[in-house]
Design a protein around this motif. Structure first.
Motif, short mmCIF file in Angstrom:
data_model
loop_
_atom_site.label_atom_id
_atom_site.label_comp_id
_atom_site.label_asym_id
_atom_site.label_seq_id
_atom_site.Cartn_x
_atom_site.Cartn_y
_atom_site.Cartn_z
N ALA A 5 12.99 -11.67 6.20
CA ALA A 5 11.71 -10.97 6.41
C ALA A 5 11.86 -9.46 6.36
N ARG A 6 12.81 -8.93 5.59
CA ARG A 6 12.96 -7.49 5.48
C ARG A 6 12.45 -6.96 4.15
N ARG A 7 11.90 -7.83 3.35
CA ARG A 7 11.44 -7.42 2.03
C ARG A 7 10.19 -6.57 2.12
N LEU A 8 10.13 -5.55 1.30
CA LEU A 8 8.92 -4.75 1.21
C LEU A 8 7.94 -5.47 0.30
N THR A 9 6.69 -5.42 0.62
CA THR A 9 5.71 -6.09 -0.23
C THR A 9 4.94 -5.06 -1.03
N GLY A 10 4.46 -5.48 -2.17
CA GLY A 10 3.62 -4.62 -2.98
C GLY A 10 4.36 -3.55 -3.75
N GLN A 11 5.65 -3.70 -3.93
CA GLN A 11 6.41 -2.72 -4.70
C GLN A 11 6.02 -2.81 -6.17
N LYS A 12 5.65 -1.70 -6.76
CA LYS A 12 5.23 -1.66 -8.16
C LYS A 12 6.46 -1.63 -9.06
N MET A 13 6.50 -2.54 -10.04
CA MET A 13 7.61 -2.55 -10.98
C MET A 13 7.48 -1.36 -11.93
N THR A 14 8.55 -0.62 -12.04
CA THR A 14 8.60 0.53 -12.94
C THR A 14 9.90 0.46 -13.74
N PRO A 15 9.99 1.21 -14.83
CA PRO A 15 11.26 1.24 -15.57
C PRO A 15 12.44 1.71 -14.71
#
Length: 142
Positions: A39-49
């Motif tokens: 449960a340490r994952r960040l949510t909503g991270q935008k994929m970028t190059p």
């Protein structure tokens, strides 16, 4: 097969405190050596190059699994797999299929109206339909 919780309850019922203490020590050791904390994952991270390049670097330079990389950078494991196996997200092209899909999803979340495709123009004028013969067939006609 009993679950670990059922096993622990059975130990308590039989007063096996030494076994319970040993079980707790094993749990603590497991928590201390775990590389990914639950449960340490960040949510909503935008994929970028840049993020895709970071994923590739972690994959190539460490022995981390895709799941561990996903937790570390804050995306799901499927995205990590797409970057590693298919090379997605490595370019900054706004017309790439993954970028278009992401932008559509963001627009849906914001409640923006969909852009409709313009109706295709006919290449040539349609020929008028010929009237169909509505006559009946008799058994002798066959």
């Amino acid at each position: 097969m009993a679950t670990l919780k059922e096993f622990e309850e059975a130990l308590r019922e039989h007063g096996m405190n030494m076994a319970l203490a040993l079980l707790e020590r094993l749990r603590e050791r497991d928590r201390a050596t775990r590389t990914v904390k639950p449960a340490r994952r960040l949510t909503g991270q935008k994929m970028t190059p840049d993020l895709a390049r970071q994923i590739l670097e972690l994959h190539g330079s460490t022995g981390m699994t895709q799941q561990e990389i996903a937790f570390k950078v804050g995306v799901n494991q499927g995205r990590v797999n797409e970057v590693i196996k298919r090379g997605k997200w490595l370019t900054d092209d706004p017309h790439a299929p993954e970028a278009v899909a992401r932008d559509r999803a963001v627009a849906r979340l914001r409640g923006e109206p969909r852009a409709r495709k313009p109706a295709a123009k006919p290449l040539k004028a349609a020929a008028p339909k010929k009237p169909r013969n509505q006559g009946q067939l008799a058994l002798g006609d066959l």
